[in-house]
Scaffold this motif. Structure first.
Motif, mmCIF file in Angstrom:
data_model
loop_
_atom_site.group_PDB
_atom_site.id
_atom_site.type_symbol
_atom_site.label_atom_id
_atom_site.label_comp_id
_atom_site.label_asym_id
_atom_site.label_seq_id
_atom_site.Cartn_x
_atom_site.Cartn_y
_atom_site.Cartn_z
ATOM 1 N N LEU A 1 3.668 -15.764 4.503
ATOM 2 C CA LEU A 1 2.632 -15.190 5.367
ATOM 3 C C LEU A 1 1.708 -14.327 4.521
ATOM 4 O O LEU A 1 1.905 -13.125 4.371
ATOM 5 C CB LEU A 1 3.285 -14.394 6.501
ATOM 6 N N SER A 2 0.728 -14.986 3.939
ATOM 7 C CA SER A 2 -0.278 -14.283 3.138
ATOM 8 C C SER A 2 -1.263 -13.598 4.081
ATOM 9 O O SER A 2 -1.272 -13.874 5.290
ATOM 10 C CB SER A 2 -1.024 -15.287 2.261
ATOM 11 N N LEU A 3 -2.121 -12.772 3.500
ATOM 12 C CA LEU A 3 -3.150 -12.112 4.320
ATOM 13 C C LEU A 3 -4.005 -13.159 5.024
ATOM 14 O O LEU A 3 -4.332 -13.022 6.212
ATOM 15 C CB LEU A 3 -4.014 -11.219 3.414
ATOM 16 N N GLU A 4 -4.309 -14.222 4.313
ATOM 17 C CA GLU A 4 -5.158 -15.273 4.894
ATOM 18 C C GLU A 4 -4.461 -15.982 6.061
ATOM 19 O O GLU A 4 -5.065 -16.213 7.106
ATOM 20 C CB GLU A 4 -5.510 -16.274 3.800
ATOM 21 N N VAL A 5 -3.181 -16.290 5.875
ATOM 22 C CA VAL A 5 -2.438 -16.965 6.956
ATOM 23 C C VAL A 5 -2.317 -16.043 8.174
ATOM 24 O O VAL A 5 -2.515 -16.470 9.318
ATOM 25 C CB VAL A 5 -1.042 -17.422 6.462
ATOM 26 N N ASP B 1 4.374 -12.766 2.471
ATOM 27 C CA ASP B 1 4.101 -13.203 1.103
ATOM 28 C C ASP B 1 4.341 -12.029 0.155
ATOM 29 O O ASP B 1 3.586 -11.051 0.151
ATOM 30 C CB ASP B 1 2.655 -13.693 0.998
ATOM 31 N N LEU B 2 5.395 -12.160 -0.634
ATOM 32 C CA LEU B 2 5.796 -11.041 -1.504
ATOM 33 C C LEU B 2 4.737 -10.721 -2.550
ATOM 34 O O LEU B 2 4.633 -9.579 -2.994
ATOM 35 C CB LEU B 2 7.135 -11.382 -2.172
ATOM 36 N N THR B 3 3.938 -11.704 -2.897
ATOM 37 C CA THR B 3 2.905 -11.440 -3.915
ATOM 38 C C THR B 3 1.810 -10.524 -3.358
ATOM 39 O O THR B 3 1.071 -9.918 -4.116
ATOM 40 C CB THR B 3 2.276 -12.744 -4.454
ATOM 41 N N GLU B 4 1.719 -10.433 -2.033
ATOM 42 C CA GLU B 4 0.743 -9.512 -1.428
ATOM 43 C C GLU B 4 1.221 -8.062 -1.496
ATOM 44 O O GLU B 4 0.479 -7.136 -1.199
ATOM 45 C CB GLU B 4 0.501 -9.861 0.057
ATOM 46 N N MET B 5 2.499 -7.892 -1.829
ATOM 47 C CA MET B 5 3.073 -6.539 -1.840
ATOM 48 C C MET B 5 3.405 -6.074 -3.257
ATOM 49 O O MET B 5 4.088 -5.075 -3.446
ATOM 50 C CB MET B 5 4.348 -6.506 -0.980
ATOM 51 N N CYS B 6 2.979 -6.857 -4.244
ATOM 52 C CA CYS B 6 3.306 -6.524 -5.639
ATOM 53 C C CYS B 6 2.048 -6.373 -6.470
ATOM 54 O O CYS B 6 1.214 -7.293 -6.514
ATOM 55 C CB CYS B 6 4.114 -7.656 -6.265
#
Ligand SMILES: CC/C=C\CC/C=C/CC(=O)SCCNC(=O)CCNC(=O)[C@H](O)C(C)(C)COP(=O)(O)OP(=O)(O)OC[C@H]1O[C@@H](n2cnc3c(N)ncnc32)[C@H](O)[C@@H]1OP(=O)(O)O
Length: 280
Positions: A48-52, A87-92
């Motif tokens: 669940l990315s920001l875009e999704v 989406d963990l990459t959104e938090m790193c």
């Protein structure tokens, strides 16, 4: 949008797709009337990315405002994966402004789903940890495919993070306090039979029957007059939602402080590295 078909809204990163019609199940056209299907499609794992998150909210808003729709089936287009959660990459390694925007989007989706006037049925056709589980918990009914790999639960503690109070509330409202406490502290991911036993899902069915079962259940829920059902849903859920509404900004500030800590950044990076190394 067509009124009397099951409509599919594919939520896909980097595109705003028109809703393709999709033949689902064997129910009559009448039973399908007013039912949309939201299929998450953000390969490989429907994170669940920001875009999704943003597209999900927009799709829901459109459906809420289109009075021809009374129900939505939420499912996945990624084989074997309902959603890998946030989406963990959104938090790193991102900026404070990005974390704030991301967390507001997570809140917004939860509020939209949890208080939706539509009947929401989750057709869970894959593994569903953390944020994926949360999405299904906001629905009115959950049908899970009977596959031992399709675990579901709020596993945040295993990542070294804490499920926010409104994640916790959503789980408590579904499975009760004791089961939620144990599940949250241990970060339990339940296989289908266990998920059914503790009430995390309402039905477990063979994989090829998930969509047809969701449609049958939808027909039952849509047989109730909308007005009475919607007010009853609000009566049950609004106090929980209001707790977040009253402290949205404070919740964002707390998230910013929490996620920016070196120790949390380290935990998230280690977890992502572990996922990446799994392959080989
Ligand atoms: C105050 C509050 C503070 C904090 C609250 C934070 C709340 C967080 C809630 C969440 O939702 S956190 C996310 C939790 N999710 C998970 O723990 C699931 C992690 N993923 C998996 O267990 C597995 O990926 C899977 C079982 C879903 C699928 O397994 P498989 O099919 O074997 O795929 P891979 O593991 O190889 O993954 C492919 C690819 O995708 C990347 N990835 C997986 N999950 C995520 C994710 N949630 N976010 C971002 N990226 C993810 C994975 O690293 C692989 O990437 P490659 O670059 O190696 O292709």
């Amino acid at each position: 949008m067509a009124q009397d078909l099951v409509d599919g809204l594919l939520i896909k990163a980097r595109s705003h797709l028109p809703p393709p019609s999709e033949p689902l199940g064997k129910l009559s056209k009448r039973d399908r009337k007013g039912v949309a299907v939201i299929k998450l499609k953000n390969p490989p794992v429907n994170s669940l990315s920001l875009e999704v998150l943003t597209e999900f909210v927009i799709s829901l808003e459109k459906l809420e405002n289109d009075k021809t729709f009374r129900g939505v089936i939420v499912t996945s287009d990624c084989p074997g994966i309902f959603s890998a959660g946030l989406d963990l990459t959104e938090m790193c390694g991102k900026s404070q402004a990005h974390y704030a925007e991301f967390w507001r989007a997570v809140q917004e989706l939860w509020l939209r789903l949890y208080l939706s006037n539509l009947v929401l049925i989750a057709a869970i056709n894959g593994v569903s940890p953390a944020g994926g589980c949360l999405i299904s918990l906001t629905c009115d009914y959950r049908v899970l495919a009977d596959n031992p790999k399709y675990n579901i639960g709020l596993n945040e503690t295993l990542l070294g993070v804490v499920a926010p109070s409104w994640f916790k509330d959503t789980l408590v409202n579904t499975v009760g306090h004791r089961t939620a406490e144990r599940a949250l502290q241990l970060g339990l991911l339940f296989p289908p039979a266990e998920a059914l036993r503790v009430g995390m899902v309402d039905q477990v069915v063979p994989e090829d029957q998930v969509h047809s079962t969701a449609l049958s259940v939808m027909a039952q829920w849509l047989a109730v007059p909308d007005h009475a059902r919607q007010l009853t849903k609000s009566l049950m859920r609004k106090p929980t939602a209001d707790r977040l509404v009253k402290q949205r900004d404070a919740d964002i500030q707390y998230f910013l402080q929490f996620v920016s800590r070196d120790s949390i950044q380290k935990s998230l990076r280690m977890y992502l590295d572990k996922l990446r190394q799994k392959k080989g």
